[in-house]
Scaffold this motif. Structure first.
Motif, mmCIF file in Angstrom:
data_model
loop_
_atom_site.group_PDB
_atom_site.id
_atom_site.type_symbol
_atom_site.label_atom_id
_atom_site.label_comp_id
_atom_site.label_asym_id
_atom_site.label_seq_id
_atom_site.Cartn_x
_atom_site.Cartn_y
_atom_site.Cartn_z
ATOM 1 N N ASN B 98 0.831 -1.202 0.000
ATOM 2 C CA ASN B 98 0.000 0.000 0.000
ATOM 3 C C ASN B 98 0.868 1.255 0.000
ATOM 4 O O ASN B 98 0.598 2.210 -0.726
ATOM 5 N N LEU B 99 1.917 1.226 0.833
ATOM 6 C CA LEU B 99 2.796 2.399 0.888
ATOM 7 C C LEU B 99 3.520 2.583 -0.437
ATOM 8 O O LEU B 99 3.610 3.696 -0.966
ATOM 9 N N ILE B 100 4.027 1.463 -0.988
ATOM 10 C CA ILE B 100 4.794 1.564 -2.240
ATOM 11 C C ILE B 100 3.916 2.110 -3.360
ATOM 12 O O ILE B 100 4.334 2.953 -4.146
ATOM 13 N N ILE B 101 2.660 1.652 -3.390
ATOM 14 C CA ILE B 101 1.792 2.115 -4.470
ATOM 15 C C ILE B 101 1.437 3.593 -4.295
ATOM 16 O O ILE B 101 1.127 4.292 -5.263
ATOM 17 N N GLY B 102 1.536 4.085 -3.050
ATOM 18 C CA GLY B 102 1.352 5.523 -2.837
ATOM 19 C C GLY B 102 2.375 6.342 -3.598
ATOM 20 O O GLY B 102 2.121 7.478 -3.993
ATOM 21 N N ALA B 103 3.551 5.746 -3.820
ATOM 22 C CA ALA B 103 4.632 6.457 -4.509
ATOM 23 C C ALA B 103 4.643 6.120 -5.992
ATOM 24 O O ALA B 103 5.692 6.048 -6.617
ATOM 25 N N TYR B 104 3.453 5.923 -6.568
ATOM 26 C CA TYR B 104 3.372 5.522 -7.974
ATOM 27 C C TYR B 104 3.797 6.635 -8.924
ATOM 28 O O TYR B 104 4.330 6.389 -9.990
ATOM 29 N N ASN B 105 3.576 7.911 -8.509
ATOM 30 C CA ASN B 105 3.857 9.004 -9.448
ATOM 31 C C ASN B 105 5.356 9.228 -9.645
ATOM 32 O O ASN B 105 6.180 8.814 -8.828
ATOM 33 N N LYS B 106 5.684 9.891 -10.746
ATOM 34 C CA LYS B 106 7.086 9.994 -11.170
ATOM 35 C C LYS B 106 7.967 10.728 -10.167
ATOM 36 O O LYS B 106 9.121 10.376 -9.960
ATOM 37 N N ALA B 108 7.744 10.759 -6.991
ATOM 38 C CA ALA B 108 7.948 10.032 -5.739
ATOM 39 C C ALA B 108 8.684 8.703 -5.925
ATOM 40 O O ALA B 108 9.355 8.245 -5.011
ATOM 41 N N GLU B 109 8.571 8.102 -7.110
ATOM 42 C CA GLU B 109 8.985 6.703 -7.202
ATOM 43 C C GLU B 109 10.495 6.488 -7.065
ATOM 44 O O GLU B 109 10.930 5.405 -6.683
ATOM 45 N N THR B 110 11.273 7.532 -7.323
ATOM 46 C CA THR B 110 12.724 7.355 -7.181
ATOM 47 C C THR B 110 13.161 7.392 -5.717
ATOM 48 O O THR B 110 14.265 6.977 -5.393
ATOM 49 N N LYS B 111 12.287 7.916 -4.853
ATOM 50 C CA LYS B 111 12.702 8.077 -3.454
ATOM 51 C C LYS B 111 11.974 7.127 -2.517
ATOM 52 O O LYS B 111 11.874 7.395 -1.312
ATOM 53 N N ILE B 112 11.459 6.023 -3.045
ATOM 54 C CA ILE B 112 10.620 5.133 -2.229
ATOM 55 C C ILE B 112 11.296 4.715 -0.924
ATOM 56 O O ILE B 112 10.716 4.849 0.159
ATOM 57 N N ALA B 113 12.540 4.232 -1.000
ATOM 58 C CA ALA B 113 13.194 3.670 0.189
ATOM 59 C C ALA B 113 13.304 4.724 1.290
ATOM 60 O O ALA B 113 13.027 4.459 2.457
ATOM 61 N N THR B 115 11.508 7.597 1.622
ATOM 62 C CA THR B 115 10.216 8.038 2.141
ATOM 63 C C THR B 115 9.599 6.997 3.059
ATOM 64 O O THR B 115 8.956 7.336 4.058
ATOM 65 N N ILE B 116 9.797 5.733 2.712
ATOM 66 C CA ILE B 116 9.173 4.689 3.522
ATOM 67 C C ILE B 116 9.780 4.708 4.928
ATOM 68 O O ILE B 116 9.081 4.506 5.919
ATOM 69 N N ASP B 117 11.084 5.015 5.020
ATOM 70 C CA ASP B 117 11.717 5.153 6.341
ATOM 71 C C ASP B 117 11.090 6.297 7.130
ATOM 72 O O ASP B 117 10.835 6.176 8.321
ATOM 73 N N ASN B 118 10.851 7.413 6.439
ATOM 74 C CA ASN B 118 10.213 8.550 7.113
ATOM 75 C C ASN B 118 8.834 8.188 7.640
ATOM 76 O O ASN B 118 8.462 8.563 8.749
ATOM 77 N N VAL B 119 8.077 7.447 6.811
ATOM 78 C CA VAL B 119 6.731 7.053 7.231
ATOM 79 C C VAL B 119 6.815 6.140 8.451
ATOM 80 O O VAL B 119 6.055 6.295 9.413
ATOM 81 N N MET B 152 3.798 9.043 1.039
ATOM 82 C CA MET B 152 4.656 8.353 0.062
ATOM 83 C C MET B 152 4.644 9.058 -1.297
ATOM 84 O O MET B 152 5.589 8.950 -2.066
ATOM 85 N N ALA B 153 3.562 9.762 -1.597
ATOM 86 C CA ALA B 153 3.430 10.413 -2.902
ATOM 87 C C ALA B 153 4.192 11.735 -2.986
ATOM 88 O O ALA B 153 4.137 12.413 -4.009
ATOM 89 N N HIS B 154 4.942 12.092 -1.941
ATOM 90 C CA HIS B 154 5.632 13.383 -1.882
ATOM 91 C C HIS B 154 4.697 14.545 -2.182
ATOM 92 O O HIS B 154 4.872 15.269 -3.165
ATOM 93 N N PRO B 155 3.683 14.737 -1.343
ATOM 94 C CA PRO B 155 2.695 15.782 -1.631
ATOM 95 C C PRO B 155 3.269 17.181 -1.451
ATOM 96 O O PRO B 155 4.097 17.413 -0.566
ATOM 97 N N LYS B 156 2.836 18.089 -2.302
ATOM 98 C CA LYS B 156 3.048 19.511 -2.038
ATOM 99 C C LYS B 156 1.933 19.971 -1.131
ATOM 100 O O LYS B 156 2.126 20.808 -0.267
ATOM 101 N N ILE B 157 0.743 19.448 -1.395
ATOM 102 C CA ILE B 157 -0.377 19.693 -0.480
ATOM 103 C C ILE B 157 -1.070 18.368 -0.215
ATOM 104 O O ILE B 157 -1.382 17.618 -1.128
#
Lengths: 295, 236
Positions: B98-106, B108-113, B115-119, B152-157
């Motif tokens: 679920n978390l990984i799929i949150g980072a589906y957009n371009k 976010a996907e390079t920083k998955i590892a 971001t997942i640590d931050n979460v 995980m999606a690296h939101p701006k908002i």
């Protein structure tokens, strides 16, 4: 006794191939939530594609597989993209759009009749292929080589599709879309592209099934209908959307068809198949391996 | 120049108008709450921003680009991430998936590892549960996973729809603390809530929605003292 063992083995082999023909149906249903009535026709198109590749080039059927499968993938991909997608968009707020089912039924008639128009009604078979009539002899048991190859291909294909769904980014996106389209789109997943891919994979699976069939099966414009009905029963029996369910459902049907005639006249086996189908619908409507989902 | 600007939008469900001529703005780095009762149009507003619904008139812009009437997956590319009401986790997938799929957009996907640590730092419970199916989580854990998936999606908002829905008061506190922390780390938050007291006290600004219209706006503290709010939403 020997006959029984031989029938069981043949049942499992042919059943795996049935499972392979139903695999695409279950994948497409799992994602699009729509029964694809054109699935048998896609199998038929795959058989013609395989037939022409093999007769034109003279290559081994299983080498033709590597040409036919990608062709069928793109055929399915663009079929969904150009013909089915607009209907989905028009019925955006409907969860299981019935009109899409009607469109796939239309596709079935168009594909079957186009083939009839272009290639004529005659039965075709590939006369001189390496696998035709080949038999493996173990003691007193005879095993058909093309069916054995088909069964192995079926297992490999099911495993490959399963791993693709589990391990790849696109596979995850396909699963997410199948669980919840709307939330998937909030993840940035373009659901219509996922539908294209799922339809492509389903069609490619039908194409692979077609290649395993052509060495020992006749090819004619309505050949898909036979597999269509069987495919629906297999998929409902095994659980709509379940890959394992499709394979095991196929094997169950294969076993009944092959072992049944030992004990009764072979026309009765069909009654048993349908009886079992109804029984499963009564007792476990989600199918033997289906997961009860909130939809 | 506003970060997120909503200008006089009208939104319908079929023939029924839900949002009337609504305008609001969110500045970069703010936590903005939208409070109001059931059926005030709060969720509809978020669904319109994220492209699940299209306004029939008016304009929505983000970083000075017009974004209304774009598909939801395009809106995600702008960095507007919507955590929907009721968690909506992918039930048959594991927490980690679920978390990984949150980072589906371009973006976010390079920083998955990373971001997942931050979460996992924000919600250590999710780390313990990472291989469990999402459907087996408790309500609080599901909400953590849903917010985590949004991060995980690296939101701006980050737009959160009723994160406290159905949670025990003690869990609610954790969730609100986590939201404050996310905001303090630099993410703009647009929060929709029925729990008026908690959401107003953590917000910089808030809008009160009634019958699809903004009836009041102000800083969180101001609104908490407002007699209408006290009477209608806080029961005092």
């Amino acid at each position: 006794m020997i006959y029984l063992i031989e029938d069981i083995i043949n049942g499992i082999l042919m059943g795996s191939i049935y499972g392979l023909t139903a695999l695409g149906l279950t994948v497409i249903f799992g994602v699009l939530k729509v029964i694809n009535f054109a699935h048998g026709s896609l199998l038929m198109v795959g058989m013609y594609v395989a037939y022409w590749i093999i007769t034109a080039t003279g290559i081994h059927p299983y080498i033709a597989l590597f040409i036919a499968a990608p062709i069928m993938f793109f055929f399915g991909y663009y079929l969904q993209d150009i013909i089915i997608k607009p209907i989905f968009k028009a019925e955006k707020n409907v969860r299981e759009p019935i009109t899409v089912i009607i469109v796939t039924t239309g596709l079935w008639y168009i594909l079957d009749n186009l083939t009839l128009l272009i290639f004529g009604p005659q039965y075709r078979s590939i006369q001189d292929n390496a696998l035709k009539g080949a038999m493996l002899e173990i003691g007193e048991i005879f095993i058909s080589v093309p069916k054995l190859c088909g069964a192995i291909t079926a297992v490999i294909t099911a495993l490959a599709i399963y791993l693709f769904f589990q391990k790849t980014k696109t596979g995850r996106a396909v699963r997410a879309t199948s669980i919840d389209r709307e939330t998937a789109s909030l993840m940035g997943i373009n659901q219509y592209k996922i539908y294209n891919i799922a339809f492509g994979i389903g069609t490619a699976a039908a194409g692979i099934a077609a290649v395993t069939l052509v060495p020992f099966y006749n090819i004619f414009p309505t050949v898909g209908v036979l597999f269509d009905i069987k495919g629906f029963i297999i998929v409902v029996l095994g659980g709509l959307g379940s890959i394992l369910g499709a394979m095991l459902g196929g094997i169950i049907i294969g076993l009944i068809e092959s072992v049944g005639p030992q004990f009764m006249s072979s026309t009765w086996t069909e009654a048993i198949v349908y009886g079992l189908f109804l029984l499963v619908l009564f007792i476990k409507p989600s199918g033997l391996f289906g997961i009860k989902q909130d939809w | 120049m506003s970060f997120l600007k909503i200008d006089k939008i009208n939104v319908y469900y079929g023939d029924i108008q839900v949002i009337f001529n609504l305008s609001l703005t969110v500045e970069k780095g703010e936590v903005v709450s939208i409070v109001g009762g059931n059926g005030a149009g709060k969720s509809t507003l978020l669904r319109t921003i994220s492209g699940l619904l299209f306004p029939t008139s008016g304009q929505i812009s983000f970083e000075n680009q017009k974004i209304n009437s774009k598909q939801p997956e395009k809106i995600v590319d702008y960095g507007i991430i919507h955590v929907p009401e009721g968690r909506k986790l992918f039930s048959l997938m594991t927490v980690k998936e679920n978390l990984i799929i949150g980072a589906y957009n371009k973006r976010a996907e390079t920083k998955i590892a990373e971001t997942i640590d931050n979460v996992y730092q924000l919600f250590p419970r999710l780390k313990e549960r990472e291989n469990q199916l999402a459907m087996t989580l408790s309500g609080g854990e599901q909400q953590m996973a849903a917010i985590g998936r949004g991060i995980m999606a690296h939101p701006k908002i980050l737009m959160l729809d009723e994160p406290s829905l159905g949670l025990a008061p003690i869990l609610m506190k954790d969730i609100f603390a986590a939201i404050r922390k996310i905001a303090d780390l630099g993410t703009t938050v647009l929060l929709v809530e029925q729990d008026v007291k908690n959401s107003l006290s953590l917000s910089d600004r808030a809008y009160v929605l009634e019958h699809g219209q903004v009836v009041m706006e102000g800083s969180g503290k101001e609104l908490l003292k407002n007699p209408h709010i006290k009477e209608a939403y806080l029961g005092m």
